[in-house]
Enzyme design. Structure first.
Site, short mmCIF file in Angstrom:
data_model
loop_
_atom_site.label_atom_id
_atom_site.label_comp_id
_atom_site.label_asym_id
_atom_site.label_seq_id
_atom_site.Cartn_x
_atom_site.Cartn_y
_atom_site.Cartn_z
N GLU A 1 85.22 10.53 62.29
CA GLU A 1 84.43 12.31 62.89
C GLU A 1 84.38 13.07 61.88
O GLU A 1 83.82 14.23 62.12
CB GLU A 1 85.12 12.39 64.11
CG GLU A 1 86.58 12.69 64.20
CD GLU A 1 87.11 12.81 65.58
OE1 GLU A 1 86.34 13.32 66.46
OE2 GLU A 1 88.28 12.92 65.85
N CYS B 1 82.10 6.38 70.23
CA CYS B 1 82.42 7.16 71.34
C CYS B 1 82.16 8.50 71.69
O CYS B 1 82.38 9.02 72.68
CB CYS B 1 83.91 6.90 71.56
SG CYS B 1 84.88 7.95 70.41
C1 PEP Z 1 83.87 12.97 69.08
O1 PEP Z 1 84.41 14.26 68.31
O2 PEP Z 1 82.83 12.48 69.13
C2 PEP Z 1 84.89 12.64 70.11
C3 PEP Z 1 84.53 11.41 70.77
O3 PEP Z 1 85.90 13.41 70.37
P1 PEP Z 1 85.79 14.87 70.94
O4 PEP Z 1 84.68 14.95 71.56
O5 PEP Z 1 87.02 14.84 72.04
O6 PEP Z 1 86.23 15.77 70.09
MG MG Z 2 86.21 14.60 68.14
#
Ligand code: PEP
Ligand code: MG
Length: 581
Positions: free
Chosen positions: A433, A504
């Site tokens: 990410e 995700c």
């Molecule tokens: C993302 O960053 O895409 C992720 C799934 O995690 P979060 O939204 O919890 O930061």
């Molecule tokens: Mg994230």
């Protein structure tokens, strides 16, 4: 009737009575008062002004004693504004002539003044505006007195309208009564948005200033698909939205028939369709919709339900509930991603100027090893109960990954020494990410069992756009060509190394991207539970060569707008009945 445009963050239609919260999170009562109550209301205003002035005087004296006269001067300015005869007569006339409630008159008049100062060029008077907001709050506190009520103890269905809701306020909303919510601020990737989706209530954020235009009890429509909010709708509009809500219910019922069918393309390519969860109860939403597993369990939300640090037992109870419900299907437990907008309850070491670039996520876990070990012990214990996988968030360097893995190995050893059952072979993965992780992906894949692409953060960090800021929401684009290249690089590198890749971020829940992602080679999607049927419907309707052709067209395009329009058309071809999510 007034139509407002905001950012759609959680789909669905909600129609209901408004419950308006002030900037401190307290309910503002109805806008109007009865004609024969005007004198009493004027009296109430007068008392509130006197009480607020006395408070300011007390504060002035206390500060003068502690810090000296020059610091106390600010209170003189506040008192002067508060007791200004012109302001007073304006408030009185709003109550007497327009029958506004004193609370509504105060909010309306003072916010108008504040706006004037805010909008003066050069920002020189911005501080004056915050003084005025301060006075507004003080007066409201005195007016509402003991009648101040928060969001707890709702007794009838309502649509919540607020300046902002923190993720924890959102998480604690009573799902029996809250039909949906709208906030003035907030961006497309904020965690408040994620919680709303998890709770499956329609929500629109980033509408901009509108709270002074509504009154508690007004009828409101929230269109969580289009990001539209309608204040005091006419009958025809209400009828139209009721019809739309009915249609959505029919569509949802039709999609229920897919529950036990595999997520498989028309030409036989099997895809894993997982659910994302924040709270253990959401595992039921995943089971009901036939999810292939849990692709992302955001465990930091455990912190939102308690004021103290969760114990190992609290962690373990939550994980075992999820793991047991999923049977032998995989459950990816992500270690704490605390920090940035999720931090609220945890004291930060110092005021952070840039929390999303600060001590968050895996960085915080590696700095606070006892906290990390507590969580790891619970995850490892839960690994004896089912198909548990562990995943680290925000990995940026190889060193971080190695350190995290070393701590896992150490905790494993510890538990084994004490004869605690666990799965020694539990797969360990990482989120991709941060652009740095993509650039180093060929190295990372040598040291992990799986990866999961977190587009919510990847977009934020690659395009330099705050995911929680409405003012730059238009720049926060899943289909920006730069973002798509980062995703493609990751999928290709992991494929070469035979390391499974999931996606995700919220992008995978949007049916507009399903064909593109399949065409790019993605075979695992982890989506918000409510999106499982729709995404499955698309997967089952398409064939791989078609998806590959779409991906190849898109990768040749230069800007997000063209890509979005193209994908919308492609979606319409396979699912004309489905609105883009
Ligand atoms: C993302 O960053 O895409 C992720 C799934 O995690 P979060 O939204 O919890 O930061
Ligand atoms: Mg994230």
């Amino acid at each position: 009737m007034q139509r407002l445009q905001g950012i759609a963050v959680s789909p669905g239609v909600a129609i209901g009575e408004a419950l308006v919260m002030d900037s401190e999170g307290f309910r503002i009562p109805r806008r109007f008062v009865a004609r024969d109550a005007v004198d009493d209301e004027l009296e109430r205003l007068s008392k509130a002004i006197d009480a607020a002035a006395a408070e300011i005087q007390n504060n002035r004296e206390a500060v003068e004693k502690e810090l000296g006269g020059q610091y106390a001067a600010i209170f003189d300015a506040h008192r002067q504004m508060l007791t200004d005869p012109k302001l007073r007569s304006e408030l009185e006339s709003l109550i007497r002539d327009r029958h506004y409630s004193p609370e509504y008159a105060v909010s309306r008049a003072l916010r108008r003044y504040a706006k004037v100062f805010q909008e003066l060029p050069g920002g020189t008077f911005a501080e004056r505006a915050s003084d005025i907001y301060d006075i507004e709050k003080r007066l409201l506190r005195n007016l509402l007195g003991r009648r101040r009520e928060g969001l707890s103890r709702l007794t009838s269905p309502a649509v919540i309208l607020a300046h902002d809701l923190t993720p924890s306020e959102t998480a604690n909303l009573d799902r029996n009564f809250v039909r949906g919510f709208v906030t003035e601020v907030g961006g497309p990737g904020s965690h408040t948005a994620i919680v709303a989706e998890g709770m499956e209530i329609p929500a629109v954020v980033g509408v901009g200033s509108f709270l002074t235009d509504v009154s508690g009890g007004d009828l409101i429509i929230i269109d969580g698909h289009q990001g539209v909010v309608i204040l005091q709708p006419d009958e025809e509009t209400v009828a139209r939205y009721r019809h739309e809500a009915d249609q959505q219910r029919t569509l949802a019922a039709r999609l229920e028939t897919l529950r036990d069918l595999p997520a498989q393309t028309a030409d036989g390519v099997r895809v894993d369709l997982y659910g994302n969860i924040e709270f253990p109860y959401e595992v039921d939403h995943c089971v009901e919709r036939g999810a292939d597993g849990i692709g992302l369990y955001r465990t930091e939300f455990l912190y939102l339900s308690t004021d103290s640090e969760p114990t190992e037992e609290t962690h373990f109870e939550a994980y075992s509930r999820v793991v047991r419900s999923m049977g032998d299907r995989p459950v990816v437990i992500r270690t704490l991603d605390l920090g940035a907008d999720k931090l609220a309850q945890i004291p930060s070491p110092a005021e952070e100027r840039n929390p999303v670039l600060g001590l968050r996520s895996i960085r915080m876990s590696l700095r606070n090893v006892p906290l990390f070990r507590t969580q790891l012990r619970a995850i490892l214990r839960a690994s004896a109960l089912g198909n548990v996988r562990i995943m680290f968030p925000l990995i940026t360097t190889l060193l971080e990954l190695r350190q995290a893995r070393m701590i896992v190995a150490d905790v494993m050893e510890d538990l084994e020494e004490h004869k605690v059952a666990l799965n020694r072979q539990l797969p360990v993965g990482m989120m991709v990410e941060v652009p740095a992780a993509v650039m180093m992906i060929d190295r990372f894949v040598e040291e992990v069992d799986f990866v999961s692409i977190g587009t919510n953060d990847l977009i934020q960090y690659s395009l330099a756009v705050d995911r929680g800021n409405k003012d730059v929401a238009g720049l926060y684009n899943s289909c920006d060509p730069a973002v798509l290249r980062l995703i493609e690089l990751t999928i290709q590198a992991t494929k070469r190394a035979n390391v499974p890749t999931n996606l995700c971020g919220r992008m995978s829940s949007s049916t507009a991207y399903t064909q593109l992602l399949l065409g790019m080679g993605l075979r695992q999607f982890s989506v918000t539970p409510g999106a499982i049927p729709e995404v499955k419907r698309i997967i089952r309707a398409v064939s791989l060569p078609l998806c590959e052709a779409i991906a190849s067209r898109v990768m040749g395009m230069e800007n997000a707008r063209d890509i979005k329009a193209f994908l919308r058309e492609e979606l319409k071809k396979v699912a004309p009945e489905m609105e883009q999510r």
